[in-house]
Scaffold this motif. Structure first.
Motif, PDB file in Angstrom:
ATOM      1  N   PRO A 157       3.904  -8.411 -11.994  1.00  0.00           N
ATOM      2  CA  PRO A 157       4.509  -7.344 -11.183  1.00  0.00           C
ATOM      3  C   PRO A 157       4.589  -6.003 -11.927  1.00  0.00           C
ATOM      4  N   SER A 203      -2.344  -7.356  -3.236  1.00  0.00           N
ATOM      5  CA  SER A 203      -1.930  -8.710  -2.857  1.00  0.00           C
ATOM      6  C   SER A 203      -1.818  -9.716  -3.996  1.00  0.00           C
ATOM      7  N   VAL A 249       0.143 -10.189  -6.595  1.00  0.00           N
ATOM      8  CA  VAL A 249       1.470 -10.735  -6.922  1.00  0.00           C
ATOM      9  C   VAL A 249       1.860 -11.793  -5.890  1.00  0.00           C
ATOM     10  N   GLU A 250       1.661 -11.500  -4.619  1.00  0.00           N
ATOM     11  CA  GLU A 250       2.001 -12.446  -3.558  1.00  0.00           C
ATOM     12  C   GLU A 250       1.151 -13.718  -3.649  1.00  0.00           C
ATOM     13  N   GLU A 283       2.407 -15.790  -6.540  1.00  0.00           N
ATOM     14  CA  GLU A 283       3.685 -16.406  -6.170  1.00  0.00           C
ATOM     15  C   GLU A 283       3.448 -17.616  -5.272  1.00  0.00           C
ATOM     16  N   ARG A 284       2.466 -17.535  -4.399  1.00  0.00           N
ATOM     17  CA  ARG A 284       2.167 -18.625  -3.464  1.00  0.00           C
ATOM     18  C   ARG A 284       1.549 -19.830  -4.156  1.00  0.00           C
ATOM     19  N   ALA A 308      -6.604 -14.429  -1.081  1.00  0.00           N
ATOM     20  CA  ALA A 308      -5.650 -14.202   0.015  1.00  0.00           C
ATOM     21  C   ALA A 308      -6.123 -14.830   1.321  1.00  0.00           C
ATOM     22  N   LEU A 353      -3.080 -15.339   3.802  1.00  0.00           N
ATOM     23  CA  LEU A 353      -2.299 -14.122   3.568  1.00  0.00           C
ATOM     24  C   LEU A 353      -3.065 -12.905   4.073  1.00  0.00           C
ATOM     25  N   SER A 405      -4.722  -9.440   3.798  1.00  0.00           N
ATOM     26  CA  SER A 405      -5.346  -8.720   2.703  1.00  0.00           C
ATOM     27  C   SER A 405      -5.368  -7.237   3.008  1.00  0.00           C
TER      28      SER A 405
END
Length: 100
Positions: free
Chosen positions: A17, A54, A56-57, A60-61, A91, A96, A98
């Motif tokens: 992050p 994207s 970081v997300e 995390e996933r 992603a 997710l 993008s």
């Protein structure tokens, strides 16, 4: 930021992050490809690919398996070779949105 350069950051996925924040401050575009190559050269090597917006997300996933190498830039596009698709996460494969 120079479009023709690739930035590589070693052993810093836990600080992702903060790295993304610094990239944005340095005018790196949100659509720029980013990859994290985990356990490079090992039988369980995995590549997680996303964009500055994207990554970081995505991490995390899917979680993170150290050690990891962060690659930022258009050279990441060579990592989409069919030979590594079985260990390739991004992603779109995670459902997710993008920013691309």
């Amino acid at each position: 930021y120079l479009d023709t350069r690739t930035l590589v950051v070693l052993m810093a996925v836990k600080r992702l992050p903060a790295i993304v924040s610094l990239l944005r401050e340095a005018a790196y575009p949100d659509s720029l490809p980013v990859a994290i190559v985990e356990r490079a050269g090992c039988s369980d090597q995995r590549t997680v690919r996303a964009t500055v917006a994207s990554i970081v997300e995505v991490v995390e996933r899917v979680g993170h398996n150290p050690p990891g190498l962060i690659v930022i830039g258009h050279s990441v596009n060579v990592l989409s070779d069919a030979a590594i698709q079985d260990r390739f996460l991004d992603a779109s494969t995670l459902g997710l949105h993008s920013a691309e």
